[in-house]
Each structure stands twice: as structure tokens, then as C-alpha cells.
Enzyme design. Structure first.
Site, PDB file in Angstrom:
ATOM      1  NE  ARG A 183      -3.214   0.234   3.096  1.00 54.69           N
ATOM      2  CZ  ARG A 183      -4.437   0.696   2.864  1.00 54.69           C
ATOM      3  NH1 ARG A 183      -5.269  -0.024   2.139  1.00 54.69           N
ATOM      4  NH2 ARG A 183      -4.842   1.837   3.363  1.00 54.69           N
ATOM      5  CG  ASP A 188      -7.590   2.852   0.735  1.00 51.44           C
ATOM      6  OD1 ASP A 188      -7.407   2.662   1.951  1.00 51.44           O
ATOM      7  OD2 ASP A 188      -6.676   2.766  -0.111  1.00 51.44           O
ATOM      8  CE1 TYR A 242      -6.528  -0.910   5.527  1.00 49.57           C
ATOM      9  CE2 TYR A 242      -4.710  -2.444   5.247  1.00 49.57           C
ATOM     10  CZ  TYR A 242      -5.188  -1.235   5.669  1.00 49.57           C
ATOM     11  OH  TYR A 242      -4.327  -0.341   6.250  1.00 49.57           O
ATOM     12  NE  ARG A 279      -2.963   6.353  12.330  1.00 55.05           N
ATOM     13  CZ  ARG A 279      -3.404   5.995  11.130  1.00 55.05           C
ATOM     14  NH1 ARG A 279      -2.625   6.109  10.083  1.00 55.05           N
ATOM     15  NH2 ARG A 279      -4.624   5.524  10.958  1.00 55.05           N
ATOM     16  CD  GLU A 314      -5.176   6.368  14.882  1.00 50.36           C
ATOM     17  OE1 GLU A 314      -4.840   5.291  14.338  1.00 50.36           O
ATOM     18  OE2 GLU A 314      -5.655   7.335  14.267  1.00 50.36           O
ATOM     19  NE  ARG A 358       5.573   8.792  -4.858  1.00 51.37           N
ATOM     20  CZ  ARG A 358       4.864   9.239  -3.834  1.00 51.37           C
ATOM     21  NH1 ARG A 358       5.447   9.904  -2.855  1.00 51.37           N
ATOM     22  NH2 ARG A 358       3.564   9.041  -3.806  1.00 51.37           N
ATOM     23  NE  ARG A 373      -4.413  -5.618  15.456  1.00 48.72           N
ATOM     24  CZ  ARG A 373      -3.962  -5.969  16.656  1.00 48.72           C
ATOM     25  NH1 ARG A 373      -4.352  -7.093  17.233  1.00 48.72           N
ATOM     26  NH2 ARG A 373      -3.123  -5.180  17.305  1.00 48.72           N
TER      27      ARG A 373
HETATM   28  N1  UDP Z   1       3.333   1.030   7.859  1.00 42.17           N
HETATM   29  C1  UDP Z   1       4.557   1.006   8.483  1.00 42.17           C
HETATM   30  N2  UDP Z   1       5.070   2.153   9.017  1.00 42.17           N
HETATM   31  C2  UDP Z   1       4.410   3.323   8.955  1.00 42.17           C
HETATM   32  C3  UDP Z   1       3.165   3.358   8.295  1.00 42.17           C
HETATM   33  C4  UDP Z   1       2.656   2.196   7.773  1.00 42.17           C
HETATM   34  O1  UDP Z   1       5.172  -0.050   8.580  1.00 42.17           O
HETATM   35  O2  UDP Z   1       4.911   4.321   9.476  1.00 42.17           O
HETATM   36  C5  UDP Z   1       2.805  -0.231   7.322  1.00 42.17           C
HETATM   37  C6  UDP Z   1       1.904  -0.948   8.322  1.00 42.17           C
HETATM   38  O3  UDP Z   1       2.081  -2.326   8.178  1.00 42.17           O
HETATM   39  C7  UDP Z   1       0.515  -0.558   7.860  1.00 42.17           C
HETATM   40  C8  UDP Z   1       0.693  -0.539   6.361  1.00 42.17           C
HETATM   41  O4  UDP Z   1       2.003  -0.004   6.177  1.00 42.17           O
HETATM   42  O5  UDP Z   1      -0.450  -1.493   8.265  1.00 42.17           O
HETATM   43  C9  UDP Z   1      -0.325   0.271   5.611  1.00 42.17           C
HETATM   44  O6  UDP Z   1      -0.326   1.586   6.111  1.00 42.17           O
HETATM   45  P1  UDP Z   1      -1.486   2.592   5.842  1.00 42.17           P
HETATM   46  O7  UDP Z   1      -1.022   3.920   6.238  1.00 42.17           O
HETATM   47  O8  UDP Z   1      -1.976   2.375   4.462  1.00 42.17           O
HETATM   48  O9  UDP Z   1      -2.571   2.093   6.889  1.00 42.17           O
HETATM   49  P2  UDP Z   1      -3.949   2.793   7.308  1.00 42.17           P
HETATM   50  O10 UDP Z   1      -3.798   4.263   7.038  1.00 42.17           O
HETATM   51  O11 UDP Z   1      -5.018   2.134   6.488  1.00 42.17           O
HETATM   52  O12 UDP Z   1      -4.049   2.496   8.754  1.00 42.17           O
END
Ligand code: UDP
Length: 374
Positions: free
Chosen positions: A172, A356, A354, A280, A306, A176, A249
Site C-alpha cells: 500500500r 479505502d 481492507y 500514531r 491511537e 519513491r 483489528r
Molecule cells: N506502515 C509502516 N510504518 C508506517 C506506516 C505504515 O510499517 O509508518 C505499514 C503498516 O504495516 C501498515 C501498512 O504499512 O499497516 C499500511 O499503512 P497505511 O497507512 O496504508 O494504513 P492505514 O492508514 O489504512 O491504517
């Protein structure tokens, strides 16, 4: 003749979009939700002029022109661009993984140097075909970034070792070799001005909505009201977990209103070490540049820490855990759902995906199109 053509269970995005389309097609629609508000998990609540994302940060982004055209008919979007900061034991890194991150991690300056560093770490780890999240992550960004920015965060978020999680989760995130720290690759991105609740109110304009109604508790009486049901709750709960529970989760939020104008200077700061118990901190005002609906600066701030944990019946499920065990079990529920004559299952929980927000809207539009074609 029943009173309604459609009973829509759940006033989240899937339910609201389907309801809007059904009403537009001249159908009689009733939307119910067991919560006391509309919007499902995109619900935003106003606190001191700040639209607080009560169920976690939602940043709308899409590449789907049809979805963008559709949803912008119900809200104006601002130009917010998601660019989270990672905090690893007090060291700050730019997300997603870009030249900024590589420079902060290794001091490399050019894309060639960054590629060489990652290639060296990938070779050392000896991964050919990645089979799980850990292997996928190391082959994409190397071991240093995996250890500092992915491992701890992911294991807190999912409560499982990275070796037992599907590689798809980490795909996801963009990687870059440019100085572009936009978290999403989508062509369109933003936050609905005035909050998500207002957007959902517009979708549901002129549609009867009853909050505080629990469908599964009054199923028989409610089914009697409509020809068809659109169910957007958890599919396993619908069948009373008869084949066993799917895993989800969930997230717990500790939200505080603070007497300062600026707590962390960014909408999202991810705590990527294993030791900090939260995943976060969201500072909601920065989704709208710290301004209220009239464009005035807000002297206060609202933050949410969170905490991610395993879901148990009775609390809100958030993320489907799409591993092999659960996907196989879901297929069995899906087979039961196919036998339920007049019920359509949709949304993140109804389809156990999952998704968006844009994907939910896309699915709801497609579902409405098939359903309402004659
Ligand atoms: N992820 C990570 N570090 C970060 C942010 C995301 O390892 O700082 C990984 C983590 O496994 C997460 C996945 O990337 O479940 C997808 O992140 P995303 O931000 O898409 O999750 P969401 O916003 O849906 O909670």
C-alpha cells in the site's frame, strides 16, 4: 407491497452512496444504524471548530474519475496532501519512503546511492521471492528502514509478527526515488471541507434515517418493512458467527483537547518503535490547515493517540485481517450470503476487505448500478 424498497443497514459510506443512488432512481429507502450518528467510521465531530475524525484519520484519495466526479457532487475537497512523519525513538523521518527518508536514514544524496544501499541490504538478507510482509519490506527498502520504520509499527498495528502477515499490506505504501513525500499516488486527494459528516448528510439528503436501531436485534420486524436489505455490517456477525469469528483489528483512541495552537506541527506522526504503546498521534486541525470553517486560526488543538488491539465481539471492528485463514473462512460466509435471497452485503465489513474510501464508493456505485438497472 412493503413500505420500503430498500432497508439499508449502516449509514457509513457504502450505505449512504447506495441510498443516494436508490433514492435518485425513485426507490423508497430507509437507512438504519445502531450508532447514534451517521457516517460510520468516517464520522467527524466538531470540537472548538475542529472536525475531529472520531474513528481515525480518513484522507480521501482516488484515481477513479467516476468516483471523484460523484463524490465532489456532495462536498468540496480541500488540497490536503498526506505526508506523515515517523518518530523512531525521537529520530524523525519523512514518510512514505522517498529520497527524504533515504537521506535522513543514510545520508545518501542521489537516487543512485539510495538504490545501491537498498540493493546491498536486500542482497545481504538473501531474499529472492518475498513470501510475507517482512521479506517484502526488506526487498523494497532494505533492513534499516524495515527495522526502524516498519517492523515495530506493523507489529503494533496488526498484533502479529511481520513474517505472518501478507506482503500486500506493505505494498500500500509508495517507495519513491524522488523528493516527493505525498503518501498517496492518487491523482485526487483531499478532505471534505466542513467535515465528512456534512458530506454524508448531503448524500443522505431527503432520505429517512433512524439512528440507534440495531438490525440484528430486531431483524424480523425490520425485514418486514422492505423488499430488500443492503447489509453493511460484519458478515460473520450477520450469521451469528456460526462458522467461527473472522479476525479484525480494532483501534482505541485517547483524545485530548489541548490549550495550545500547535502540538506536533503535522496531521499524523507515526511512532514506529515497538516501545511507544500507541501507533500514531493525529492532530486533527492540520487536515484543514488549522483553520475553522470561516478560515480563522484555531487557538486550541485536538489530538488522538491511537492504540491498536485485537477485536472482540461487542466493540467496533476496523481492519479485516486478510490472511489465508480469514480469507478462507470469509469465502464460506460468502457462500452462505449468496443463499440469502434478498440481502446484498457491502462495504469494508460486509465484504471483509481492507478497502479505502474510494473503493467503497466504487463498489457501492457498481452495486447500485446492477441492482437498480430496471
Ligand atoms: N506502515 C509502516 N510504518 C508506517 C506506516 C505504515 O510499517 O509508518 C505499514 C503498516 O504495516 C501498515 C501498512 O504499512 O499497516 C499500511 O499503512 P497505511 O497507512 O496504508 O494504513 P492505514 O492508514 O489504512 O491504517
Amino acid at each position: 407491497m412493503k413500505q420500503y424498497d430498500y432497508l439499508i443497514v449502516g449509514a457509513g459510506l457504502f450505505g449512504a452512496v447506495f441510498a443516494q443512488k436508490a433514492k435518485e432512481a425513485g426507490k423508497k429507502v430507509l437507512v438504519i444504524d445502531r450508532r447514534n450518528h451517521i457516517g460510520g467510521n468516517v464520522y467527524t465531530k466538531d470540537v472548538e471548530g475542529i472536525h475531529v475524525h472520531e474513528y481515525g484519520a480518513h484522507i480521501f484519495h482516488t484515481n477513479n474519475e467516476e468516483v471523484w466526479q460523484y463524490i465532489t457532487g456532495f462536498a468540496q475537497f480541500n488540497r490536503f496532501t498526506n505526508s506523515p512523519v515517523a518518530n523512531y525513538h525521537g529520530e524523525l523521518y519523512s514518510l512514505p519512503f522517498s529520497m527524504y527518508t533515504f537521506n535522513q536514514m543514510w545520508g545518501v544524496v542521489t537516487p543512485q546511492e539510495a538504490r545501491a544501499k537498498i540493493e546491498e541490504q536486500r542482497k545481504e538478507a538473501g531474499i529472492k521471492e518475498p513470501h510475507n510482509l517482512e521479506e517484502q519490506a526488506v526487498s523494497l527498502v532494505g533492513t534499516d528502514i524495515y527495522e526502524k520504520l516498519i517492523k515495530g509499527y506493523t507489529e503494533k498495528q496488526w498484533g502479529r509478527p511481520c513474517t505472518e502477515l501478507p506482503a500486500s499490506i506493505i505494498k500500500r505504501l509508495p517507495v519513491r526515488y524522488t523528493f516527493d513525500n505525498n503518501y498517496f499516488n492518487a491523482r485526487h486527494q483531499g478532505i471534505p471541507m466542513g467535515g465528512y459528516t456534512k458530506m454524508v448528510e448531503h448524500l443522505l439528503d431527503g432520505i429517512e434515517v433512524r439512528n440507534g436501531v440495531d438490525y440484528l436485534k430486531e431483524k424480523e420486524a425490520l425485514d418486514a418493512l422492505a423488499d430488500k436489505v443492503v447489509y453493511t455490517g460484519a458478515i460473520d456477525e450477520y450469521f451469528d458467527y456460526c462458522l467461527g469469528a473472522l479476525e479484525y483489528r480494532t483501534v482505541r483512541f485517547e483524545t485530548e483537547l489541548l490549550d495550545t495552537g500547535n502540538f506536533q506541527g503535522n496531521a499524523a506522526v507515526n511512532y514506529t518503535d515497538r516501545e511507544t504503546p500507541w501507533t500514531r498521534i493525529i492532530e486533527h486541525k492540520w487536515f484543514e490547515f488549522g483553520k475553522d470553517d470561516n478560515g480563522n486560526d484555531i487557538p486550541k488543538t485536538v489530538i488522538s493517540r491511537e492504540y491498536s488491539s485485537e477485536w472482540k465481539p461487542g466493540i467496533e471492528p476496523y481492519y479485516p485481517v486478510n490472511n489465508d485463514r480469514n480469507n478462507t473462512l470469509y469465502e464460506k460466509y460468502r457462500a452462505l450470503a449468496d443463499k440469502e435471497g434478498n440481502v446484498i452485503f457491502g462495504g469494508r465489513l460486509g465484504e471483509y476487505r481492507y478497502y479505502d474510501m474510494d473503493k467503497v464508493i466504487e463498489r457501492a456505485l457498481a452495486c447500485a448500478q446492477t441492482e437498480l438497472k430496471d
